[in-house]
Design an enzyme around this catalytic site. Structure first.
Site, PDB file in Angstrom:
ATOM      1  CG  HIS A 112       6.335 -32.700  15.119  1.00 49.66           C
ATOM      2  ND1 HIS A 112       7.131 -31.598  15.309  1.00 49.66           N
ATOM      3  CD2 HIS A 112       7.076 -33.769  15.466  1.00 49.66           C
ATOM      4  CE1 HIS A 112       8.322 -31.991  15.765  1.00 49.66           C
ATOM      5  NE2 HIS A 112       8.314 -33.301  15.879  1.00 49.66           N
ATOM      6  CD  GLU A 132      11.703 -34.424  17.398  1.00 52.30           C
ATOM      7  OE1 GLU A 132      12.858 -34.183  17.784  1.00 52.30           O
ATOM      8  OE2 GLU A 132      11.101 -33.723  16.560  1.00 52.30           O
ATOM      9  CG  ASP A 156       6.425 -30.168  12.114  1.00 50.76           C
ATOM     10  OD1 ASP A 156       6.295 -29.906  13.316  1.00 50.76           O
ATOM     11  OD2 ASP A 156       7.238 -31.001  11.686  1.00 50.76           O
ATOM     12  NE  ARG A 163       8.986 -27.929  11.846  1.00 47.62           N
ATOM     13  CZ  ARG A 163       9.730 -29.016  12.058  1.00 47.62           C
ATOM     14  NH1 ARG A 163      10.418 -29.571  11.062  1.00 47.62           N
ATOM     15  NH2 ARG A 163       9.754 -29.570  13.244  1.00 47.62           N
ATOM     16  CD  GLU A 190      13.434 -27.467  11.988  1.00 46.45           C
ATOM     17  OE1 GLU A 190      14.050 -27.772  10.940  1.00 46.45           O
ATOM     18  OE2 GLU A 190      13.078 -28.302  12.834  1.00 46.45           O
ATOM     19  CE1 TYR A 214      17.692 -36.978  10.267  1.00 47.03           C
ATOM     20  CE2 TYR A 214      17.051 -34.964  11.397  1.00 47.03           C
ATOM     21  CZ  TYR A 214      16.822 -36.289  11.092  1.00 47.03           C
ATOM     22  OH  TYR A 214      15.712 -36.925  11.594  1.00 47.03           O
ATOM     23  CG  PHE A 215      21.192 -33.187   3.159  1.00 45.12           C
ATOM     24  CD1 PHE A 215      22.106 -34.003   3.805  1.00 45.12           C
ATOM     25  CD2 PHE A 215      20.915 -33.441   1.823  1.00 45.12           C
ATOM     26  CE1 PHE A 215      22.735 -35.054   3.146  1.00 45.12           C
ATOM     27  CE2 PHE A 215      21.542 -34.481   1.143  1.00 45.12           C
ATOM     28  CZ  PHE A 215      22.449 -35.291   1.805  1.00 45.12           C
ATOM     29  CG  ASP A 216      18.650 -29.936   9.554  1.00 48.21           C
ATOM     30  OD1 ASP A 216      19.301 -31.000   9.431  1.00 48.21           O
ATOM     31  OD2 ASP A 216      17.859 -29.732  10.503  1.00 48.21           O
ATOM     32  CD1 TRP A 248      13.505 -40.579  13.661  1.00 52.45           C
ATOM     33  CD2 TRP A 248      14.845 -38.915  14.275  1.00 52.45           C
ATOM     34  NE1 TRP A 248      12.996 -40.044  14.818  1.00 52.45           N
ATOM     35  CE2 TRP A 248      13.798 -39.016  15.220  1.00 52.45           C
ATOM     36  CE3 TRP A 248      15.817 -37.922  14.454  1.00 52.45           C
ATOM     37  CZ2 TRP A 248      13.697 -38.169  16.324  1.00 52.45           C
ATOM     38  CZ3 TRP A 248      15.713 -37.079  15.560  1.00 52.45           C
ATOM     39  CH2 TRP A 248      14.669 -37.201  16.474  1.00 52.45           C
TER      40      TRP A 248
HETATM   41  C1  ACM Z   1      12.856 -36.078  13.201  1.00 51.02           C
HETATM   42  O1  ACM Z   1      13.959 -35.576  12.929  1.00 51.02           O
HETATM   43  N1  ACM Z   1      12.104 -35.559  14.144  1.00 51.02           N
HETATM   44  C2  ACM Z   1      12.370 -37.236  12.485  1.00 51.02           C
END
Ligand code: ACM
Length: 727
Positions: free
Chosen positions: A299, A363, A225, A196, A506, A454-456, A429
């Site tokens: 992705h 996803e 991705d 990203r 992102e 999730y460190f975002d 996840w």
């Molecule tokens: C993910 O967060 N799509 C693995």
């Protein structure tokens, strides 16, 4: 079903996030359950507190002090690995403490008096290769281990002991002690998303250095991705010639013309194979194994743009896309596509020597497969009942290829759906259920659950935090995570390889922000993964943070000190202060992000806290007795979010004027209108505009104020930057 819902709810993900609220409650319940691992090291009788993160298994204080100063001798062993580690320690001490040791080549069996010694002893039978011991006496420091990996960690711990206090007159007084240390879990990882946003090779190596100093040993490198393919593949040059470059979203980037091409400037970059070999070699020296991720079957937009024959739809994608979220673009299931993937994996395996290759699997919404006559015909040919089973076929076919080449497949927990590949390892996840199912079915698993790891997610709620997801994933939440789920029986616990935090980028555009979002939360991951549950202690961890932060400063590592800031210091209710969006309340909590403005292209950009499903804010408890007017600053952000059908759920209010307005209502969003601010003055700017002041009717007392824009289309989306009440 879950996949479709989850995926299309977008941005890892709306419905998913809601499900996680329930999951978090479950997780909380898990935290109080003490876990004992079959293969955990014995937890010792007593342990002296030492300023070391992660906390060692056992530290026993002794009498005496070893004085360390410039010129103290460090004996360089004959064994080349041990010698390298001794040099590493000496260099680190010089870099961070400015203290130069005297390097003495070991010429005889004897060891110099008053010196530091690194020693590789023959490994004890059955010992963990990451284990080590440190003995500090007034005469000598001996760091020893049975394996170079353990000796490396001895060097890290010794460096922490040498940097835990202030050096007076160039003297470090190390209290005598003995440390015996060993990890709890084998996989202690971070995932870095270089697709990203791209980070330089130098930064990747620095990131690996920082991981090593936390005894983190797996870098899961997210290299492909929708928005970029970052790994040079010699056989398919278009992957990086085309797939590594995109025009960023938004009007500002579109208007940023590259004089060399006369077109919008491209953002991107990739890692050449020479660079990757350099990074892999560097990682090996730091005990870090790199697990490359080539995401499939979803992705995959960047690869499909580069080689349209890999895609499902007849209409080729025109360019590498710049939206975040979940695209519908999947690889097709032709034999040629598998040949492509196998050829890619051949080069990946040649570059990355580790046991694991990550095949993504997350996803992958199946709409394109469902709609394609050709994919449906292939399914019939192959005797595959539905698209879920097709994904399973896809991943199993890739697994067989990896296994045939001596490697193992790891994938996100969607690989459980439709039947998991025989020997696959599951990265859980969407909460921890994937890990529980995998372990029960006899599969290895790594825990990496949203939102905790999730460190975002933002690290704090203040207005100075860099962009990220709206959820505040504070250090304490991370520290509280227990990686051995309570639902796992003792005889399944060996399947829990460990844990990993994910740095999705992102919203993390710069390297500086990658560091900030990662640390000190990575220190919490390190302690959870390394230290025995009995050694975990939040208060003790916080007490060790000032020394850790001093090390970060010495290393030039930008980190968040949110945890040590007094709480509530950013809010002064009632004063006529300006409240940034981060200090307003979003009207709903559907998909809250802290997004960065797309303009100006060069220079500081505003950061807006916004619920993109319902852009609406509450200024709580405004003192209207004093307020005669208000002023606001607004910006416009590109609506670059692939959220599928959820887009239809976003309700817009029709404007009264062509440019639209910002409506301010009293008490709640259905309350009486207090002010209407025309947006025309802000229309031409892609950056932030302060709108002309608006008078408000005199009102007694404190009231909530609701701020909501009117607009006809979602893109760009109006965002509130700050609000100010004026007397
Ligand atoms: C993910 O967060 N799509 C693995």
């Amino acid at each position: 079903m879950l996949t479709t819902n989850c995926s299309y709810s977008g941005l890892r993900t709306l419905r998913w996030v809601l499900a996680c609220v329930a999951a978090a409650a479950f997780l909380g319940a898990c935290l109080s359950v003490p876990a004992t691992l079959k293969n955990e090291h014995d937890v010792p009788r007593a342990s002296a507190p030492v300023d070391v993160i992660p906390a060692p298994a056992m530290a026993v204080s002794r009498d005496g002090v070893f004085p360390l100063r410039a010129g103290t001798r460090i004996t360089i062993p004959r064994d080349p690995q041990a010698a390298r580690i001794a040099h590493y320690f000496a260099d680190l001490l010089q870099q961070t403490r400015g203290m130069r040791l005297e390097l003495v080549e070991r010429s005889s069996a004897s060891v110099a008096e008053h010196s530091i010694v690194f020693r590789l002893d023959p490994p004890a039978l059955g010992s963990n290769p990451e284990s080590y011991a440190i003995e500090v006496t007034s005469q000598r420091i001996v760091a020893s281990a049975g394996d170079a990996r353990g000796l490396f960690y001895a060097a890290v711990t010794l460096w922490q002991l040498c940097t835990s206090g202030t050096a007076h007159s160039g003297l470090i007084e190390l209290p005598a002690l003995r440390i015996d240390d060993s990890p709890r879990l084998a996989w202690r990882g971070l995932m870095l998303d270089s697709a990203r946003h791209y980070q330089s090779p130098e930064f990747i190596m620095q990131f690996i250095d920082w991981m090593a100093l936390h005894k983190l040993n797996v870098l899961h490198w997210h290299l492909t991705d929708d928005q970029g393919w970052r790994l040079e593949i010699k056989r398919y040059p278009r992957l990086t010639q085309i797939g590594a470059w995109r025009v960023p979203a938004g009007a500002a980037a579109a208007a940023d013309i590259d004089p060399a091409t006369g077109r919008s400037r491209l953002y991107g970059g990739f890692y050449s194979q020479d660079t990757v070999r350099r990074i892999v070699a560097h990682a090996a020296q730091r005990n870090v194994t790199i697990v490359p991720e080539i995401d499939m079957p979803g992705h995959a937009s960047a690869a499909i743009v580069a080689y349209p024959e890999l895609g499902v739809t007849a209409r080729p994608l025109e360019a590498v896309p710049a939206d975040w979220g979940v695209y519908p673009n999947l690889y097709n299931v032709e034999d040629n596509t598998f040949t492509f993937l196998e050829n890619v994996l051949d080069e990946v395996m040649a570059l990355f020597p580790g046991e694991y290759v990550h095949a993504g699997g997350d996803e992958a919404v199946k709409d394109q497969w469902k709609a394609s006559a050709r994919v449906q015909a292939r399914m019939r040919q192959l005797g595959i009942a539905d698209e879920q089973a097709l994904q399973s076929y896809f991943i199993q076919r890739i697994e067989k290829y990896l296994n045939a080449h001596g490697r193992r497949l790891i994938g996100w927990d969607e690989i459980l759906e439709g039947g998991i590949a025989q020997d696959a390892t599951v990265m859980s996840w969407r909460g921890i259920d994937g890990a529980v199912s995998a372990a029960r079915a006899g599969h290895d698993t790594v825990l990496s659950p949203w939102p905790t790891l999730y460190f975002d997610n933002r690290q704090g709620a203040g207005s100075t935090e860099p962009p990220g997801r709206g959820h505040v994933g504070a250090l304490r939440e991370v520290y509280g995570f227990e990686p051995i789920p309570a639902g796992i029986a003792a005889n399944q616990r060996q399947h829990i390889l460990g844990l990993q935090a994910n740095v999705w980028t992102e919203h993390i555009r710069t390297e500086d922000r990658v560091a900030y979002m990662t640390f000190p939360r990575a220190a919490a991951v390190a302690e959870i993964g390394w230290s025995a549950p009995e050694r975990r202690d939040w208060d003790g961890f916080v007490q060790r943070l000032p020394a850790e932060f001093a090390r970060y400063r010495a290393l030039g590592l930008r980190y968040s000190d949110d945890v040590l800031r007094p709480s509530g210091d950013s809010r002064q209710w009632g004063a006529f202060e300006r409240r940034p969006s981060q200090e307003l309340k979003t009207c709903t909590d559907k998909l809250v992000l802290s997004v960065e403005d797309d303009a100006p292209i060069g220079g500081e950009r505003a950061i807006f806290l916004i619920d993109i499903m319902n852009p609406c804010w509450i200024f709580e408890s405004a003192d209207l007795s004093r307020a005669a007017a208000l002023q606001v600053a607004v910006g416009q952000v590109p609506f670059n979010f692939q959220i599928g059908k959820d887009r239809e759920a976003i309700k817009l209010t029709a404007p009264q004027t062509p440019a639209g307005e910002l409506e301010v209502r009293l008490d709640n969003c259905e309350g009486q209108p207090l002010a209407v601010l025309p947006l025309a003055p802000a229309l031409a700017s892609n950056a932030v505009t302060t709108l002309p002041m608006a008078r408000i009717a005199h009102t007694q007392g404190r009231h909530d104020l609701c701020f909501r824009f009117t607009q006809r289309t979602l893109d760009p989306l109006w965002a509130l930057d700050w609000v100010q009440l004026l007397e």
